[in-house]
Structure formats: C-alpha cells, structure tokens
Design a protein around this motif. Structure first.
Motif, short mmCIF file in Angstrom:
data_model
loop_
_atom_site.label_atom_id
_atom_site.label_comp_id
_atom_site.label_asym_id
_atom_site.label_seq_id
_atom_site.Cartn_x
_atom_site.Cartn_y
_atom_site.Cartn_z
N GLY A 1 1.14 -1.25 0.27
CA GLY A 1 0.28 -0.35 0.15
C GLY A 1 1.06 1.22 0.22
N GLN A 2 1.97 1.30 0.63
CA GLN A 2 2.55 2.64 0.26
C GLN A 2 3.18 2.94 -1.37
OE1 GLN A 2 6.67 1.38 2.79
NE2 GLN A 2 5.51 3.16 4.13
N PHE A 3 3.25 4.11 -1.28
CA PHE A 3 3.32 4.93 -2.93
C PHE A 3 4.84 5.88 -3.06
CE2 PHE A 3 -0.61 6.20 -1.13
CZ PHE A 3 0.09 7.82 -1.12
N VAL A 4 4.39 6.50 -4.16
CA VAL A 4 5.19 7.41 -4.76
C VAL A 4 4.52 8.01 -5.78
CG1 VAL A 4 7.28 7.21 -3.36
CG2 VAL A 4 7.11 6.34 -5.47
N THR A 5 4.35 9.34 -5.97
CA THR A 5 3.99 9.40 -7.04
C THR A 5 4.84 10.00 -7.48
OG1 THR A 5 2.90 11.15 -6.07
CG2 THR A 5 1.55 9.64 -6.88
N ALA A 6 5.20 10.66 -9.30
CA ALA A 6 6.09 11.06 -9.70
C ALA A 6 4.93 11.91 -11.10
CB ALA A 6 7.75 9.97 -10.11
N SER A 7 6.94 13.06 -11.61
CA SER A 7 6.54 13.05 -13.07
C SER A 7 6.95 13.08 -14.57
CB SER A 7 5.32 14.54 -13.17
OG SER A 7 5.35 15.13 -14.08
N ILE A 8 6.63 12.51 -15.26
CA ILE A 8 8.15 11.96 -16.00
C ILE A 8 7.94 12.53 -17.18
CG2 ILE A 8 8.94 10.31 -17.37
CD1 ILE A 8 9.39 8.36 -14.39
#
Ligand code: FES
Ligand code: FE2
Length: 375
Positions: free
Chosen positions: A59-66
């Motif tokens: 359930g752990q997440f990271v978001t990013a923009s590529i």
C-alpha cells in the motif's frame, strides 16, 4: 528558423574528444529540442521516482511526473512493486494526489472510483446501466517499475531494456560502496533558470570548475589526480581526498580516501564520500528551466548525529548555490548571438563528450523513428 533536422545535424557525434565540440547552443534553447527530449529520452529511459524505503510495505506509494506524465508506483499486497499512469480511467483526474503515503485502495477523489493496489478497477459509484463497459479493461494503465540499491525507477517505454541492462557497469561500480546501508536524512529542491543539460554539463566537467568556483570543496580534493572514466551510459569522476583545515565544515563532513561522483545518463547523479551519499535528479521543467532534487543519506541518522548531518547538508547546499549562479549565466550566454558551440578539454571534459554523444544518438534515432512512422 532552421529545421529540427538541421539543428541535430549541426552536431558531429563522431568526432573524437580532441576534435569534438559541445552540442550547439540551439539544443539548449529551442523548445522543439526540449519536446523531442521528452519523447525520445525521458519517455524511454529508466527514471528514478523515489526511494525503496518509501514503498517497502503493501500500500505504500510514491508519485512522480516523467516527461509530463503523472505516475504512481505502489507496493501490492502480494509484495510486488508496480507502477501506473496516475490517470483515472473515468475522466482523467489524478487518482493519487499525495507525493507519497500508504493506502489500502487507490481512491479517485473526483467521482470516487476505486482501484486495487494492483491497478485493477474495483468499483464505480452510480454506474449501473452503463452498456459495453468492461471493468476488467479499465484498470490503471501499467508502466515498467524496477529497483536498484536504494532507488525506485520507472520506464514509460514498454519496449525498454531492463533496468540492470541499462545501468550496465554502474551496478558493479556502486556495489562495493555499501550505499544500501546508508539511511535517508533530508532533501533539498532547487528550481534553476537553465536548461537541464547545463546542469548536467556543469556536473560532468571533470572538476574543471572546482578550483575556480568551489574553494571549500577544492580544499579537500587532490585536483591533479582527479580521474574520469566513461563506460556504458555512466561516467565516474573520482578524486583522492586530502586533509584540510582550510574549510572546517567541508573537511569535517567530506571524508574517506576517495570522492566518487557517478552520473547515469541522462539525469541522475550519485555522489559518495565515506558514510555519505547524495543523489541529484535533474528534471526538465521547460527549455530554460529545470528542477534539481538532492536527497541526502548518512551512515548514522540518530539524534546524536543530527547536528553533524545538518552541517553536511549545509556544505552540499553551499556548493549547489555556487553552481546555481553559473548555470543561469551559462543559459543566458547560450542565447547570445555571440555563441555557437564550445570546445572540450581533453584532460577534463570526457564526461560531457559521452553525455552529448548519447543524447545525440537518442535524438537522431527519435527523429528518424518519427519520420519513418509518418511515411
Ligand atoms: S475522474 Fe476519477 S472517478 Fe471520475
Ligand atoms: Fe559545481
């Protein structure tokens, strides 16, 4: 206005270092090049999006923009790390809105659609009676995810080679340094008014600028013995360390027998001293702006070490401030009618030469690929 093809052709990627020039100024200031880089470099390479410890538990997440694409990487209940476009299949809202965190379900804030940690669409409120809608075909769209050492990577290209293959010799270079035993401490983010490649060039000049721009750092490096090694898609710049009283903060926080500065094409740097690592991730914002994110890691992040670690981050921040002004000056110079391209120091600037050739290969292949697709 010269065509994109003419701008690309104006760089000779076959010239040996002693005969080579830098990539020409338009590569740093023309937004068509920036668009091409988004499509052919950033959309096709493994990009670091976070740290492994951020996605350790289900359930752990990271978001990013590529390359302008919203991405989320999330650990499943089955322990598998997956990544997806962070775009709701209903009306395109970002499903995950925090930078990082933990969730049981990925819940879109707009109309409440729910996705599982594996990306499958679990439920849509008030959607009875909708015809020819297949829930199974409306999960989040997956992208490739991978990990190496402390880092999480994502690749938007379904055809991409594996992360290990792309990193090549870098893996065996970094392995003996034991960086996975270091602990994350803090981050700094800088928005700089320069093209992302100006920052990379500055990093890859083999210490050329260090005695002139970084007096403190220069006092702990044996500049004459500085080495530059190119292999695969990385460059290792390395220097023996010397004891120095000249700059106490730098001397106290930059230790060990060697400084090692790794750059992995296109935009990741890993800097190692004894018991210390920082990473620099260079993100293009537009053709003449970039954001550089520094993550600092230490062997000991206990409270007793906090003051020391903070002093170490401050030393890094000072070096960065010194680089920032020069990068912005270079960007202004690159726009000048007085400048076309520059020559490279054979002793110092082999890393830049590698960078420019790798970039040229990607951009030229990208343009050819697009031309072939249009035929
Ligand atoms: S856009 Fe996500 S539920 Fe409507
Ligand atoms: Fe610098």
């Amino acid at each position: 206005m010269p065509s994109l093809q003419n701008i690309l052709a104006s760089y000779n990627d076959r010239a040996p270092l002693a005969e080579a020039s830098t990539i020409p100024a338009p590569w740093y200031v023309d937004s068509r090049i920036a668009d091409l880089e988004a499509k052919t470099v950033f959309s096709k390479s493994w990009q670091m999006v976070g740290r492994i410890e951020q996605v350790e538990k289900p359930g752990q997440f990271v978001t990013a923009s590529i390359a302008g694409e919203p991405i989320v990487a999330v650990r499943g209940n089955d322990g598998v790390l997956r990544a997806f476009y962070n775009v709701c299949r209903h009306h395109a809202a970002a499903v995950v809105t925090e930078a990082c965190g933990q969730a049981n379900i990925l819940h879109c804030p707009y109309h409440g659609w729910n996705y599982g940690l594996d990306g499958s669409l679990k439920g849509m409120p008030e959607f009875d009676g909708v015809k020819d809608f297949e829930r199974q075909k409306n999960g989040l769209v997956p992208v490739k995810a991978g990990t190496w050492e402390k880092f999480v990577f994502v690749n938007l290209d379904p055809e991409a080679v594996g992360l290990g293959e792309l990193l090549g010799g870098l893996v065996k270079q970094v392995a003996p340094l034991g960086v996975s035993k270091l602990h994350y401490f803090d981050s700094r983010s800088y928005d700089i008014a320069c093209n992302w490649k100006v920052f990379v060039d500055n990093y890859l000049d083999g210490g050329y600028h260090v005695p002139h721009l970084h007096k403190g750092l220069s006092s702990v490096l044996d500049y004459k013995e500085y080495t530059i090694e190119n292999e695969d898609r990385y460059c290792l710049q390395s220097s023996p360390m010397v004891a120095s009283d000249e700059d106490k903060a730098t001397g106290a926080t930059r230790k060990g027998d060697r400084a090692r500065y790794f750059w992995q094409y296109p935009n990741l740097m890993i800097n190692c001293y004894e018991g210390y690592m920082d990473t620099n991730l260079v993100l293009p914002l537009d053709v003449d702006h970039c954001r550089v994110i520094f993550d600092f890691y230490f062997a000991d992040v206990s409270d007793a070490q906090r003051a020391y670690n903070e002093q170490s981050v401050a030393v890094g921040a000072r070096v960065q401030d010194e680089d920032l002004g020069i990068c912005e000056a270079v960007q202004r110079g690159l726009k000048s009618r007085a400048y076309g391209a520059g020559r490279l120091s054979v002793r110092r600037e082999a890393g830049e030469h590698l960078f420019h050739r790798l970039l040229a290969a990607d951009l030229k292949a990208g343009v050819e690929g697009m031309a072939a697709a249009a035929d």
